[in-house]
Design a protein around this motif. Sequence first.
Motif, PDB file in Angstrom:
ATOM      1  N   TRP A 256      48.666  33.782  58.847  1.00 18.70           N
ATOM      2  CA  TRP A 256      48.870  34.348  60.178  1.00 18.70           C
ATOM      3  C   TRP A 256      48.354  33.384  61.249  1.00 18.70           C
ATOM      4  CZ3 TRP A 256      46.215  39.377  58.177  1.00 18.70           C
ATOM      5  CH2 TRP A 256      47.114  40.060  57.337  1.00 18.70           C
ATOM      6  N   LEU A 257      47.225  32.745  60.974  1.00 19.07           N
ATOM      7  CA  LEU A 257      46.712  31.746  61.917  1.00 19.07           C
ATOM      8  C   LEU A 257      47.715  30.611  62.068  1.00 19.07           C
ATOM      9  CD1 LEU A 257      44.499  30.532  63.690  1.00 19.07           C
ATOM     10  CD2 LEU A 257      43.453  29.581  61.610  1.00 19.07           C
ATOM     11  N   GLY A 258      48.286  30.162  60.956  1.00 22.70           N
ATOM     12  CA  GLY A 258      49.284  29.102  61.012  1.00 22.70           C
ATOM     13  C   GLY A 258      50.488  29.498  61.848  1.00 22.70           C
ATOM     14  N   GLU A 259      50.930  30.752  61.702  1.00 24.87           N
ATOM     15  CA  GLU A 259      52.064  31.225  62.500  1.00 24.87           C
ATOM     16  C   GLU A 259      51.719  31.301  63.981  1.00 24.87           C
ATOM     17  OE1 GLU A 259      55.615  32.253  62.010  1.00 24.87           O
ATOM     18  OE2 GLU A 259      54.861  30.604  60.797  1.00 24.87           O
ATOM     19  N   GLY A 260      50.501  31.727  64.274  1.00 26.04           N
ATOM     20  CA  GLY A 260      50.081  31.767  65.673  1.00 26.04           C
ATOM     21  C   GLY A 260      50.066  30.381  66.294  1.00 26.04           C
ATOM     22  N   VAL A 261      49.550  29.409  65.560  1.00 26.71           N
ATOM     23  CA  VAL A 261      49.511  28.026  66.048  1.00 26.71           C
ATOM     24  C   VAL A 261      50.925  27.478  66.214  1.00 26.71           C
ATOM     25  CG1 VAL A 261      48.863  25.656  65.427  1.00 26.71           C
ATOM     26  CG2 VAL A 261      47.225  27.537  65.107  1.00 26.71           C
ATOM     27  N   ALA A 262      51.773  27.719  65.220  1.00 32.68           N
ATOM     28  CA  ALA A 262      53.144  27.208  65.273  1.00 32.68           C
ATOM     29  C   ALA A 262      53.896  27.777  66.477  1.00 32.68           C
ATOM     30  CB  ALA A 262      53.883  27.563  63.979  1.00 32.68           C
ATOM     31  N   THR A 263      53.765  29.074  66.723  1.00 28.18           N
ATOM     32  CA  THR A 263      54.502  29.702  67.818  1.00 28.18           C
ATOM     33  C   THR A 263      53.934  29.312  69.171  1.00 28.18           C
ATOM     34  OG1 THR A 263      54.861  31.581  66.316  1.00 28.18           O
ATOM     35  CG2 THR A 263      55.465  31.878  68.627  1.00 28.18           C
ATOM     36  N   ALA A 264      52.604  29.241  69.278  1.00 28.58           N
ATOM     37  CA  ALA A 264      51.998  28.798  70.538  1.00 28.58           C
ATOM     38  C   ALA A 264      52.452  27.384  70.878  1.00 28.58           C
ATOM     39  CB  ALA A 264      50.473  28.863  70.444  1.00 28.58           C
ATOM     40  N   GLY A 265      52.473  26.520  69.887  1.00 32.81           N
ATOM     41  CA  GLY A 265      52.913  25.147  70.118  1.00 32.81           C
ATOM     42  C   GLY A 265      54.370  25.079  70.529  1.00 32.81           C
ATOM     43  N   LEU A 266      55.213  25.905  69.908  1.00 31.61           N
ATOM     44  CA  LEU A 266      56.630  25.918  70.254  1.00 31.61           C
ATOM     45  C   LEU A 266      56.833  26.343  71.704  1.00 31.61           C
ATOM     46  CD1 LEU A 266      59.611  25.716  69.416  1.00 31.61           C
ATOM     47  CD2 LEU A 266      59.466  28.109  68.677  1.00 31.61           C
ATOM     48  N   VAL A 267      56.170  27.412  72.122  1.00 31.49           N
ATOM     49  CA  VAL A 267      56.279  27.875  73.508  1.00 31.49           C
ATOM     50  C   VAL A 267      55.750  26.809  74.469  1.00 31.49           C
ATOM     51  CG1 VAL A 267      55.405  29.587  75.159  1.00 31.49           C
ATOM     52  CG2 VAL A 267      56.233  30.317  72.918  1.00 31.49           C
TER      53      VAL A 267
END
Length: 242
Positions: A131-142
């Motif tokens: 879940w942390l990885g997904e949060g980082v991935a999505t924050a970076g994408l935005v």
Amino acid sequence: MIPLARRVLAEFLGTALLVAVVVGSGIMAHSLSPNDVGLQLLENAIATVFGLGVLIVVLGPVSGAHFNPVVSAAEWWQARRTGTGLSARELAAYIPAQIGGAIAGAVLANAMFDQPAISWASTERTASHLWLGEGVATAGLVLVIFGLVRAGRTAMAPVAVAGYIGAAYWFTSSTSFANPAVTVGRAFSDSFAGIAPASVPGFVVAQLAGGVIGLLLVTGLFGRPAVGARQEAVVPHPASRP
């Protein structure tokens, strides 16, 4: 001005083809390299990078090439201040099209590889570090998308967005789904790229949280957008509002 129906069709088609690329290349990778997970991931990532870049180039001028409810919601949120970008009505049309397209793309990929049209994924992806990885991935994408918008460099979006997703395949523990619609779609295929339906809610919550963090980072780096400033993502596209 491009009618909303055509933009919604572009979002449906683009998300469907994106998921078909992700799932189809995952099935092919498993077939070609059954005993090498690292090579499977590399093959899956390369196909996704090229596929996403092409889809942004082709469909971006029609709908903006969001293919992602988080990106659409972020544009709508910015538009509340600037008066440009997606309206609430358009957002309500984009998101179902993206989710429906993602499911259709998974079914298409299954059919192309002679798999059952719907084969629920069995790969469990339920852990706090994922879940942390997904949060980082999505924050970076935005951050990448709206950083380009705020810097006036959206012409770089096909390369920058696809490149970021390709990199995030490798530097995040979750292999960077970074997209609630794609996450739902990938639950419909029991393949290398699949995610068990029970794992979907945790990923979606992490992605939504990452989207909020990404917007906060954009504001911290670039300040609040001025009223009337164009905020269309991923690339400029005709919207219903001036």
